[in-house]
Enzyme design. Structure first.
Site, PDB file in Angstrom:
ATOM      1  N   GLU A 234     -18.838   3.455  -0.856  1.00  0.00           N
ATOM      2  CA  GLU A 234     -18.026   2.835  -1.920  1.00  0.00           C
ATOM      3  C   GLU A 234     -18.799   2.688  -3.229  1.00  0.00           C
ATOM      4  O   GLU A 234     -18.201   2.694  -4.310  1.00  0.00           O
ATOM      5  CB  GLU A 234     -17.519   1.468  -1.457  1.00  0.00           C
ATOM      6  CG  GLU A 234     -16.588   1.521  -0.254  1.00  0.00           C
ATOM      7  CD  GLU A 234     -17.312   1.623   1.086  1.00  0.00           C
ATOM      8  OE1 GLU A 234     -18.563   1.501   1.113  1.00  0.00           O
ATOM      9  OE2 GLU A 234     -16.634   1.837   2.108  1.00  0.00           O
TER      10      GLU A 234
ATOM     11  N   ASP B 267      -7.900  -7.505  12.546  1.00  0.00           N
ATOM     12  CA  ASP B 267      -9.228  -6.992  12.185  1.00  0.00           C
ATOM     13  C   ASP B 267     -10.231  -8.125  11.943  1.00  0.00           C
ATOM     14  O   ASP B 267     -11.434  -7.924  12.022  1.00  0.00           O
ATOM     15  CB  ASP B 267      -9.152  -6.116  10.928  1.00  0.00           C
ATOM     16  CG  ASP B 267      -8.759  -4.681  11.257  1.00  0.00           C
ATOM     17  OD1 ASP B 267      -8.736  -4.339  12.457  1.00  0.00           O
ATOM     18  OD2 ASP B 267      -8.477  -3.906  10.324  1.00  0.00           O
TER      19      ASP B 267
ATOM     20  N   SER C  74      -5.036   5.010   5.652  1.00  0.00           N
ATOM     21  CA  SER C  74      -4.672   3.594   5.602  1.00  0.00           C
ATOM     22  C   SER C  74      -4.592   3.050   4.178  1.00  0.00           C
ATOM     23  O   SER C  74      -3.980   2.015   3.962  1.00  0.00           O
ATOM     24  CB  SER C  74      -5.577   2.738   6.485  1.00  0.00           C
ATOM     25  OG  SER C  74      -6.898   2.816   6.080  1.00  0.00           O
TER      26      SER C  74
ATOM     27  N   ARG D   8      -1.907  -4.851   3.612  1.00  0.00           N
ATOM     28  CA  ARG D   8      -1.742  -3.930   4.719  1.00  0.00           C
ATOM     29  C   ARG D   8      -0.349  -4.041   5.338  1.00  0.00           C
ATOM     30  O   ARG D   8       0.273  -3.030   5.682  1.00  0.00           O
ATOM     31  CB  ARG D   8      -2.776  -4.250   5.801  1.00  0.00           C
ATOM     32  CG  ARG D   8      -2.621  -3.404   7.038  1.00  0.00           C
ATOM     33  CD  ARG D   8      -3.512  -3.878   8.181  1.00  0.00           C
ATOM     34  NE  ARG D   8      -3.444  -2.925   9.272  1.00  0.00           N
ATOM     35  CZ  ARG D   8      -2.432  -2.861  10.141  1.00  0.00           C
ATOM     36  NH1 ARG D   8      -1.422  -3.693  10.051  1.00  0.00           N
ATOM     37  NH2 ARG D   8      -2.431  -1.962  11.108  1.00  0.00           N
TER      38      ARG D   8
ATOM     39  N   PHE E 233     -14.588  -3.930   0.611  1.00  0.00           N
ATOM     40  CA  PHE E 233     -15.631  -2.943   0.269  1.00  0.00           C
ATOM     41  C   PHE E 233     -15.582  -2.561  -1.214  1.00  0.00           C
ATOM     42  O   PHE E 233     -16.604  -2.284  -1.824  1.00  0.00           O
ATOM     43  CB  PHE E 233     -15.463  -1.673   1.109  1.00  0.00           C
ATOM     44  CG  PHE E 233     -15.207  -1.924   2.573  1.00  0.00           C
ATOM     45  CD1 PHE E 233     -15.851  -2.961   3.233  1.00  0.00           C
ATOM     46  CD2 PHE E 233     -14.323  -1.134   3.285  1.00  0.00           C
ATOM     47  CE1 PHE E 233     -15.619  -3.205   4.588  1.00  0.00           C
ATOM     48  CE2 PHE E 233     -14.094  -1.365   4.640  1.00  0.00           C
ATOM     49  CZ  PHE E 233     -14.737  -2.402   5.287  1.00  0.00           C
TER      50      PHE E 233
ATOM     51  N   ARG F  40       0.833  -1.217   0.000  1.00  0.00           N
ATOM     52  CA  ARG F  40       0.000   0.000   0.000  1.00  0.00           C
ATOM     53  C   ARG F  40       0.865   1.265   0.000  1.00  0.00           C
ATOM     54  O   ARG F  40       0.475   2.305  -0.518  1.00  0.00           O
ATOM     55  CB  ARG F  40      -0.982   0.007   1.174  1.00  0.00           C
ATOM     56  CG  ARG F  40      -0.342  -0.067   2.528  1.00  0.00           C
ATOM     57  CD  ARG F  40      -1.391   0.010   3.630  1.00  0.00           C
ATOM     58  NE  ARG F  40      -0.807  -0.328   4.920  1.00  0.00           N
ATOM     59  CZ  ARG F  40      -1.295   0.077   6.078  1.00  0.00           C
ATOM     60  NH1 ARG F  40      -2.356   0.849   6.130  1.00  0.00           N
ATOM     61  NH2 ARG F  40      -0.723  -0.284   7.205  1.00  0.00           N
TER      62      ARG F  40
ATOM     63  N   HIS G 121      -5.663  -3.776   1.959  1.00  0.00           N
ATOM     64  CA  HIS G 121      -5.998  -4.721   3.029  1.00  0.00           C
ATOM     65  C   HIS G 121      -6.566  -6.015   2.459  1.00  0.00           C
ATOM     66  O   HIS G 121      -7.512  -6.595   2.993  1.00  0.00           O
ATOM     67  CB  HIS G 121      -6.971  -4.087   4.029  1.00  0.00           C
ATOM     68  CG  HIS G 121      -6.325  -3.073   4.913  1.00  0.00           C
ATOM     69  ND1 HIS G 121      -5.474  -2.096   4.429  1.00  0.00           N
ATOM     70  CD2 HIS G 121      -6.379  -2.872   6.257  1.00  0.00           C
ATOM     71  CE1 HIS G 121      -5.054  -1.355   5.436  1.00  0.00           C
ATOM     72  NE2 HIS G 121      -5.573  -1.799   6.552  1.00  0.00           N
TER      73      HIS G 121
END
Lengths: 287, 324
Positions: B68, B127, B47, B177, B93, B20, B119
């Site tokens: 989104e 998470d 993020s 991530r 998402f 990322r 992610h």
């Protein structure tokens, strides 16, 4: 926007009648499709293509054109008919609607037909696309306007309201929404399926400028478009109250006609009625 | 290791950086090169590493909030008015929640939109399964005209981001991530649609993508001491698939293993299996998540528990060799 003189207004009313006749002819030939919505929006699409929009049918990609997004793609027969009459393609091609190899897909496809600004059909995503266009044009300081025709039923979809918030946030004053408030959707009357009223209050509380009109009064619609252009800090929406199936007595205001075409006998009856109306407009008996 | 690729010499304690971060830096470089590049984000600016672009080009950054579906279609509209939008969110998402909007308003519309799914994979870690995208490659690979890229490290993610801005048409970029080992360098060649042979081999071939390329390399180097010669091919572009390279190594080794941080269905393994079933069937083993959702845990624990560690890859190579 140029002034709408009485002679032109009468021409537009005749054009709307002709387009309604074409819609019936297209749908009976196709054997499937939606009847009520296209008939109900004929006056507005004629006003758009023959008075309101800056566009050039011979150069559909002209950068100076206004953009018209049709969010509720299923009413595309009215857009196809208006585009054919405006000169985008031969009127005879209307009979190819929904047939194999046609440019007139059952729901509109951008890459199939020059002048079709975007692909649509799945409800609730047109306003997002129109807002994206409007934002990009504003970033470039371009003067073009973006119009987005929507149904009332697609205001059930959360995405529509995501786009409503977004357009207000970015103060998209180059965007005009047009809602076909005909009170029907495929399963029934909108207020039974999922109540939408008061739409005007809802949009105002989301910080849009709202204009309510009779969607069959071309002059009211043209005036509303002109007013929308004068709003500086907000996007504007025109809530156009229309009669679904307008012009064909046995279809008017009946949700059963949302998603089906007429059969041959029904089409003949509808065309007889529309031709009678045509004669009355020509004779000056209808405002 | 292939000396022509300027790869970092394999180290026990490699330098670590997240893909990322490569995306974030690639965005700024793409934005400097082309003023039409715009970045959209749905409340995940830091993020997804879109922050650097936002700071440098605030007038070309669009914040949509937690929306989104709107983001995908706004991006489609912006592209139809001449922009090159990058939409940034978590892969669960986008392309998860907004799949239909991507299908209709981006892919079918042939809109020049780049979708960055951060992610992705089980290595999201603590998470938990709601945020661990394991089906996104499959979702995107099925859409006609969609280019699908899974960078193996930070440097490759940066190049992939810049390359995505250059090509016309929709692109999906899959990002992780966690900080993962650096393998490639500034000089390592990168071309969309061209797989790279990281390590040559005769007995078996490992087709891999994403940060697990590192585990695949480690497994192949370990296997050398057991006199097993395994090639490692970095398939960073899942679509269009580099059929020529895959066919060449399937013919040479006649035994293949696929490695990805994704469901074993529908992703890289599926793409390779579909291709080889038609062109040159060879025994195949699949490393990935086997039809399960993930859970909370440390990334390294999850990679081991769900069967994507070095030992699991070595076992898969031995299994496929036994089937030759």
């Amino acid at each position: 926007m140029e002034e709408l003189h009485e002679t032109k207004l009468k021409q537009l009313e005749l054009k709307a009648n002709q387009i309604r006749q074409d819609i019936i002819a297209m749908l009976v030939e196709a054997g499937s499709g939606h009847s009520a919505g296209p008939l109900g929006m004929a006056d507005i699409f004629v006003a758009l293509y023959f008075h309101v929009l800056k566009h050039d049918p011979r150069h559909p990609e002209w950068p100076g054109r206004d953009r018209l997004v049709l969010s509720n793609g299923h009413i595309c027969p009215v857009r196809y008919a208006a585009m054919a009459h405006a000169g985008y393609f031969p009127i005879s091609e209307l009979k190819t609607l929904r047939k194999l190899g046609t440019r007139l897909q059952g729901h509109p496809h951008r890459l199939a037909l020059p002048g079709m600004e975007t692909t649509s059909g799945p409800l609730g995503s047109g306003l997002s696309q129109a807002a994206g266009m409007a934002l990009a044009l504003k970033m470039d300081g371009a003067p073009n306007r973006v119009y987005c025709a929507m149904s009332d039923g697609e205001h059930d979809a959360g995405q529509t309201w995501e786009a409503v918030m977004f357009a207000a946030k970015y103060k998209l004053n180059n965007l005009t929404g047009i809602i076909d408030r005909n009170n029907i959707q495929i399963d029934g009357y909108t207020e039974d399926i999922m109540p939408l009223d008061d739409l005007k209050d809802k949009y105002e509380s989301f910080n849009w400028h709202v204009i309510e009109i009779n969607g069959h009064n071309i002059r009211e619609f043209v005036d509303a478009c002109a007013t929308a252009q004068t709003i500086f800090e907000k996007p504007a929406v025109i809530i156009a109250h229309t009669i679904p199936g307008k012009g064909v007595d046995f279809m008017e205001s009946k949700f059963e006609w949302h998603g089906k075409p007429p059969n041959k006998e029904e089409a003949a009856a509808a065309l007889r009625e529309l031709r009678t109306l045509q004669g009355q407009i020509e004779a000056g008996h209808i405002d | 290791m292939n000396p022509n690729l300027y790869l970092i010499k394999y180290l026990l304690k490699p330098e670590m950086k997240a893909t990322r971060d490569g995306y974030g830096e690639g965005l700024v470089l793409a934005g400097e090169k082309n003023k039409d590049v715009v970045v959209l984000c749905a409340d995940l600016t830091e993020s997804t590493r879109s922050l650097a672009f936002q700071k440098k080009f605030p007038e070309r950054f669009v914040e949509l909030g937690v929306a989104e579906q709107n983001m995908a279609s706004v991006a489609a509209g912006m592209s139809l008015a001449g922009k090159i939008p990058f939409v940034s969110s978590y892969a669960t998402f986008s392309p998860g929640r907004n799949n239909e909007q991507i299908r209709t308003t981006i892919a079918y519309n042939e809109a020049n939109v780049k979708i960055a799914g951060a992610h992705a994979g089980i290595s999201v870690g603590p998470d938990g399964a709601t945020h661990q995208a394991l089906e996104d490659i499959g979702l995107m690979r099925m859409l006609p005209g969609m280019t699908v890229i899974v960078p193996c490290d930070y440097e490759e993610a940066k190049k992939a981001t810049m390359a995505a801005a250059e090509i016309i048409g929709p692109v999906y970029l899959r990002l992780g991530r966690e900080k993962t080992p650096l393998m490639t360098t500034f000089d390592t060649p990168f071309k969309i649609g061209r797989a790279e042979v990281f390590k040559d081999g005769r007995d078996a071939v490992i087709f891999c993508c994403g940060s697990l390329v590192y585990n695949a390399v480690k497994a192949a180097l370990d296997l050398e001491s057991e006199r097993i010669s395994a090639a490692v091919i970095n398939i960073h572009t899942i679509k269009p698939l580099d059929g020529e390279t895959i066919l060449k190594y399937a013919r040479r080794t006649k035994a293949a293993v696929t490695v990805e941080e994704h469901q074993i269905y529908g992703g890289l393994g599926g793409a390779v299996a579909e291709f080889l079933a038609k062109e040159f069937p060879v025994p195949l083993e699949f490393i990935g998540v086997n039809d399960k959702f993930g859970e909370s845990g440390r990334p390294d624990e999850l990679i081991e528990k769900y069967g994507m560690g070095v030992a699991a890859i070595k076992k898969a190579v031995k299994r496929v060799l036994a089937r030759k």
